[in-house]
Design an enzyme around this catalytic site. Structure first.
Site, PDB file in Angstrom:
ATOM      1  N   TYR A 127       1.034  -1.242   0.018  1.00  7.54           N
ATOM      2  CA  TYR A 127      -0.179   0.207  -0.055  1.00  7.54           C
ATOM      3  C   TYR A 127       0.783   1.044  -0.081  1.00  7.54           C
ATOM      4  O   TYR A 127       0.452   2.286  -0.488  1.00  7.54           O
ATOM      5  CB  TYR A 127      -0.973   0.117   1.230  1.00  7.54           C
ATOM      6  CG  TYR A 127      -2.146  -1.068   0.896  1.00  7.54           C
ATOM      7  CD1 TYR A 127      -3.155  -0.759  -0.242  1.00  7.54           C
ATOM      8  CD2 TYR A 127      -1.997  -2.203   1.442  1.00  7.54           C
ATOM      9  CE1 TYR A 127      -4.278  -1.725  -0.405  1.00  7.54           C
ATOM     10  CE2 TYR A 127      -3.207  -3.236   1.046  1.00  7.54           C
ATOM     11  CZ  TYR A 127      -3.881  -2.791   0.183  1.00  7.54           C
ATOM     12  OH  TYR A 127      -5.034  -3.864  -0.088  1.00  7.54           O
ATOM     13  N   GLN A 177     -15.395   2.670  -5.731  1.00  4.93           N
ATOM     14  CA  GLN A 177     -14.875   1.650  -5.111  1.00  4.93           C
ATOM     15  C   GLN A 177     -13.412   2.062  -5.102  1.00  4.93           C
ATOM     16  O   GLN A 177     -12.436   1.011  -4.521  1.00  4.93           O
ATOM     17  CB  GLN A 177     -14.906   0.454  -5.995  1.00  4.93           C
ATOM     18  CG  GLN A 177     -16.353   0.007  -6.087  1.00  4.93           C
ATOM     19  CD  GLN A 177     -16.466  -1.026  -7.164  1.00  4.93           C
ATOM     20  OE1 GLN A 177     -16.824  -0.773  -8.314  1.00  4.93           O
ATOM     21  NE2 GLN A 177     -16.738  -2.288  -6.740  1.00  4.93           N
ATOM     22  N   ASN A 178     -12.651   3.118  -5.639  1.00  2.00           N
ATOM     23  CA  ASN A 178     -11.339   3.461  -5.742  1.00  2.00           C
ATOM     24  C   ASN A 178     -10.779   3.934  -4.598  1.00  2.00           C
ATOM     25  O   ASN A 178     -11.391   4.677  -3.850  1.00  2.00           O
ATOM     26  CB  ASN A 178     -11.038   4.412  -6.928  1.00  2.00           C
ATOM     27  CG  ASN A 178     -11.515   3.805  -8.072  1.00  2.00           C
ATOM     28  OD1 ASN A 178     -11.706   2.527  -8.365  1.00  2.00           O
ATOM     29  ND2 ASN A 178     -11.973   4.508  -9.269  1.00  2.00           N
ATOM     30  N   VAL A 179      -9.692   3.550  -4.245  1.00  2.00           N
ATOM     31  CA  VAL A 179      -8.916   4.048  -2.999  1.00  2.00           C
ATOM     32  C   VAL A 179      -8.107   5.250  -3.219  1.00  2.00           C
ATOM     33  O   VAL A 179      -7.344   5.683  -2.250  1.00  2.00           O
ATOM     34  CB  VAL A 179      -8.223   2.878  -2.050  1.00  2.00           C
ATOM     35  CG1 VAL A 179      -9.073   1.746  -1.570  1.00  2.00           C
ATOM     36  CG2 VAL A 179      -7.007   2.401  -2.919  1.00  2.00           C
ATOM     37  N   HIS A 230     -14.517   1.625  -0.193  1.00  2.00           N
ATOM     38  CA  HIS A 230     -13.554   0.620  -0.021  1.00  2.00           C
ATOM     39  C   HIS A 230     -12.481   1.039   0.799  1.00  2.00           C
ATOM     40  O   HIS A 230     -11.452   0.681   0.849  1.00  2.00           O
ATOM     41  CB  HIS A 230     -13.017  -0.032  -1.250  1.00  2.00           C
ATOM     42  CG  HIS A 230     -13.951  -0.998  -1.789  1.00  2.00           C
ATOM     43  ND1 HIS A 230     -14.030  -1.521  -3.139  1.00  2.00           N
ATOM     44  CD2 HIS A 230     -14.952  -1.537  -1.206  1.00  2.00           C
ATOM     45  CE1 HIS A 230     -14.901  -2.583  -3.408  1.00  2.00           C
ATOM     46  NE2 HIS A 230     -15.626  -2.437  -2.539  1.00  2.00           N
ATOM     47  N   CYS A 286      -0.689   3.761  16.970  1.00  2.00           N
ATOM     48  CA  CYS A 286      -1.986   4.642  16.994  1.00  2.00           C
ATOM     49  C   CYS A 286      -1.866   5.771  17.841  1.00  2.00           C
ATOM     50  O   CYS A 286      -1.476   5.802  18.981  1.00  2.00           O
ATOM     51  CB  CYS A 286      -3.249   3.586  17.383  1.00  2.00           C
ATOM     52  SG  CYS A 286      -4.792   4.460  17.762  1.00  2.00           S
ATOM     53  N   ASN A 326     -18.102   1.697 -19.867  1.00  2.00           N
ATOM     54  CA  ASN A 326     -17.168   0.707 -19.783  1.00  2.00           C
ATOM     55  C   ASN A 326     -16.478   0.692 -21.375  1.00  2.00           C
ATOM     56  O   ASN A 326     -17.023   0.968 -22.203  1.00  2.00           O
ATOM     57  CB  ASN A 326     -17.771  -0.612 -19.162  1.00  2.00           C
ATOM     58  CG  ASN A 326     -17.155  -1.115 -18.047  1.00  2.00           C
ATOM     59  OD1 ASN A 326     -15.810  -0.880 -17.747  1.00  2.00           O
ATOM     60  ND2 ASN A 326     -17.749  -1.754 -17.184  1.00  2.00           N
ATOM     61  N   LEU A 327     -15.471  -0.131 -21.195  1.00  2.00           N
ATOM     62  CA  LEU A 327     -14.757  -0.463 -22.268  1.00  2.00           C
ATOM     63  C   LEU A 327     -15.392  -1.754 -22.833  1.00  2.00           C
ATOM     64  O   LEU A 327     -15.300  -1.770 -24.324  1.00  2.00           O
ATOM     65  CB  LEU A 327     -13.237  -0.705 -22.186  1.00  2.00           C
ATOM     66  CG  LEU A 327     -12.583   0.437 -21.538  1.00  2.00           C
ATOM     67  CD1 LEU A 327     -10.980  -0.314 -21.464  1.00  2.00           C
ATOM     68  CD2 LEU A 327     -12.320   1.509 -22.544  1.00  2.00           C
TER      69      LEU A 327
END
Length: 230
Positions: free
Chosen positions: A53, A88-90, A106, A133, A198-199
């Site tokens: 990540y 849905q993308n981060v 997400h 944390c 969409n493609l």
């Protein structure tokens, strides 16, 4: 028409150079999903997951919003009614394009989450396993990403928006992953018109009233101009 609800997936960010799950040669192709996108994978090898990540965060920081992102920001700014964007993308390309209201179902690369107390804070560019944390001080920081097997964020609010939509648009999604793949059926059940960009048709493409095939950078600006022209 008073309310437009939009779902975006990896396809819209692919044109900014960010790889999709299934793209050959991208970050995802170098790792098994089970190793880098599940709680079990994080438990087995937290360094692998955190490094993965970190790489995605660096890649996203170098990317720029494309014409598709900018078209949706224009729609939000100029449409007389309500525009709700669920992604849905981060990555943060929608925000950097100028969108004020983005629901990251997400999670987001820009966030860190405490696995012990659920505290959230802005992630540094480079996280490390065992980062503490800032709230409970336990060494249990993780990326604030919804992994496979975890519940996406804000689902109750999302279903409320789908129930109130006059138009539902899905952009650059495969239709393979639930619950997002079920959004078109939910919107239709409440009377919304539906359109897919969409493609190629997604796994649920047959459920849409309209299908716009082609790169989002080309199809979305045309569609937004149609909407704004009334």
């Amino acid at each position: 028409m008073k309310k437009i609800v939009i779902l975006t997936g990896a396809g819209i960010s692919a044109e900014s150079g960010l790889g999709t799950f299934r793209a050959e040669g991208g970050l995802w192709a170098q790792h098994r999903i089970e190793d880098v996108a599940t709680p079990e994978g994080f438990a087995r090898n937290p360094k692998l997951v955190v490094d993965f990540y970190n790489a995605r965060r660096a890649q996203a920081a170098e990317a720029a919003p494309n014409a598709g992102h900018l078209a949706l920001a224009k729609l939000e700014a100029e449409f007389a009614g309500d525009v709700v964007l669920i992604t849905q993308n981060v990555d943060d390309l929608h925000e950097r394009a100028g969108m004020a209201r983005v629901m990251h179902m997400h999670g987001a690369l820009s966030g860190a989450l405490c696995a012990a107390c659920d505290h959230r804070w802005p992630a540094p560019m480079v996280m490390a396993p065992g980062d503490p944390c800032p709230s409970c001080e336990k060494p249990t920081a993780r990326p604030d990403i919804v992994w496979f097997g975890e519940m996406p964020y804000d689902m109750d609010e999302i279903f409320d928006h789908l129930a109130g939509a006059d138009l539902f648009a899905s952009i650059g999604t495969s239709g393979n992953v639930y619950p997002a793949a079920g959004f078109v059926a939910e919107a239709r059940r409440h009377g919304a018109q539906t359109v897919e960009f969409n493609l190629e048709p997604s796994q649920v493409g047959s459920q849409f009233d309209d299908l716009r095939i082609g790169p989002a950078t080309q199809t979305l600006p045309i569609w937004v101009d149609e909407i704004l022209a009334g």
